[in-house]
Write a protein that holds these residues in place. Structure first.
Motif, PDB file in Angstrom:
ATOM      1  N   PHE A  32       0.847  -1.190   0.000  1.00 51.49           N
ATOM      2  CA  PHE A  32       0.000   0.000   0.000  1.00 51.49           C
ATOM      3  C   PHE A  32       0.884   1.242   0.000  1.00 51.49           C
ATOM      4  O   PHE A  32       1.997   1.230   0.530  1.00 51.49           O
ATOM      5  N   LEU A  33       0.379   2.295  -0.609  1.00 55.40           N
ATOM      6  CA  LEU A  33       1.149   3.527  -0.715  1.00 55.40           C
ATOM      7  C   LEU A  33       0.279   4.722  -0.355  1.00 55.40           C
ATOM      8  O   LEU A  33      -0.802   4.905  -0.923  1.00 55.40           O
ATOM      9  N   LYS A  34       0.743   5.517   0.594  1.00 58.93           N
ATOM     10  CA  LYS A  34       0.081   6.771   0.940  1.00 58.93           C
ATOM     11  C   LYS A  34       0.553   7.853  -0.026  1.00 58.93           C
ATOM     12  O   LYS A  34       1.742   8.155  -0.088  1.00 58.93           O
ATOM     13  N   VAL A  35      -0.378   8.411  -0.793  1.00 56.46           N
ATOM     14  CA  VAL A  35      -0.043   9.461  -1.753  1.00 56.46           C
ATOM     15  C   VAL A  35      -0.374  10.800  -1.110  1.00 56.46           C
ATOM     16  O   VAL A  35      -1.551  11.162  -0.969  1.00 56.46           O
ATOM     17  N   ALA A  36       0.648  11.526  -0.713  1.00 57.78           N
ATOM     18  CA  ALA A  36       0.463  12.760   0.059  1.00 57.78           C
ATOM     19  C   ALA A  36      -0.367  13.788  -0.687  1.00 57.78           C
ATOM     20  O   ALA A  36      -1.192  14.485  -0.090  1.00 57.78           O
TER      21      ALA A  36
END
Length: 274
Positions: free
Chosen positions: A104-108
């Motif tokens: 999973f990737l948090k896209v700021a």
């Protein structure tokens, strides 16, 4: 009296013909066999105490929290991070293939609700053009064999290349380009080499091997990993709906994300019929 004597002798002989059979020792294996024979056990009965409690009083757990447990239980399962991603081609026919889930990737730049599932692909693959023609819509199906759970994640895809984002012309942000570079560096040498092949994915290649001009392992003469080629895309799936099913007790749950303008894109969940 003679008659009584004869009858007495006959009864004694008859009694002597009967033997008392000794009681059979009930060993642990014997007891286990008896119990198995006496009970008809179905798939829904083979559950842990925690799962049985959930059957009696099922609780709604947000899908993002639930899937972390599913991933943890299947971490040692070979192929446990393989998922199926489906798109629709230009004629409206479904197309499905297996890809590797890479976290999973948090896209700021998308705020609190901007979390995506990560994959990679070749820019020349069919899924890129198919997703672009439908606004990036797709669905991922993830089956966890160890816990008999299925997640169907529907959402929107974004493709991050050197000059493209979301499959449309335009510059990708510095943040996404950095994630693309990191994903490229995390690949194995064999995986990197494929992105230098000259043929179109799915096109006939005959018997000719890849040309010798390919950089071995995607590295330069000094062994340093080369920058990602234009054919390498980072793929991000932003979930909008998740359908969960657990076969051990037929529990099913539907999670939906509110529109970006409503409730800040928060999720809601409800139990549904499987």
């Amino acid at each position: 009296r003679l008659t009584l004597i004869v009858l007495s002798l006959a009864l004694l002989r008859l009694a002597a013909g009967f033997s008392v059979r000794p009681a059979r020792r009930l060993t642990k294996s014997r007891a286990r066999s008896v119990m198995q024979a006496a009970e008809v056990v179905g798939l829904a009965d083979v559950t842990s105490a925690e799962e049985k409690a959930c059957v009696e009083s099922p609780t709604i757990v947000p899908w993002r929290e639930r899937i972390e447990g599913s991933i943890a239980r299947s971490r040692k399962v070979r192929g446990g991070n393989f998922v199926q991603i489906a798109t629709v081609d230009h004629e409206g026919a479904p197309r499905c293939r297996t890809v590797v889930f890479r976290g999973f990737l948090k896209v700021a730049e998308r705020g609190e609700a901007g979390e995506a599932m990560k994959f990679i692909t070749d820019a020349r693959s069919e899924k890129v053009s198919q997703a672009a023609s439908t606004g990036g819509k797709c669905e991922v199906c993830w089956w966890f064999s160890k816990s008999s759970e299925q997640y169907r994640v529907a959402g929107t895809l974004e493709f991050v290349g050197p000059e493209k984002s979301g499959g449309e012309p335009g510059s990708a942000s510095e943040e996404l380009l950095a994630h693309r570079k990191q994903a490229w560096g995390n690949l194995s040498d064999n995986a990197r080499e494929q992105f230098y092949w000259g043929g179109q994915p799915g096109a006939a290649c005959g018997e000719a091997p890849p040309p010798d001009t390919l950089p071995p392992g995607g590295r330069d003469a000094d062994g340093k990993v080369l920058p990602p080629p234009d054919t390498f895309f980072l793929v991000l799936l932003y979930p909008e709906q998740v359908k969960y099913l657990r076969l051990t007790d037929n529990f099913s749950q539907l999670d939906r994300k509110a529109a970006e303008g409503a409730s800040g894109g928060e999720w809601s969940a409800v139990r549904v019929f499987p």
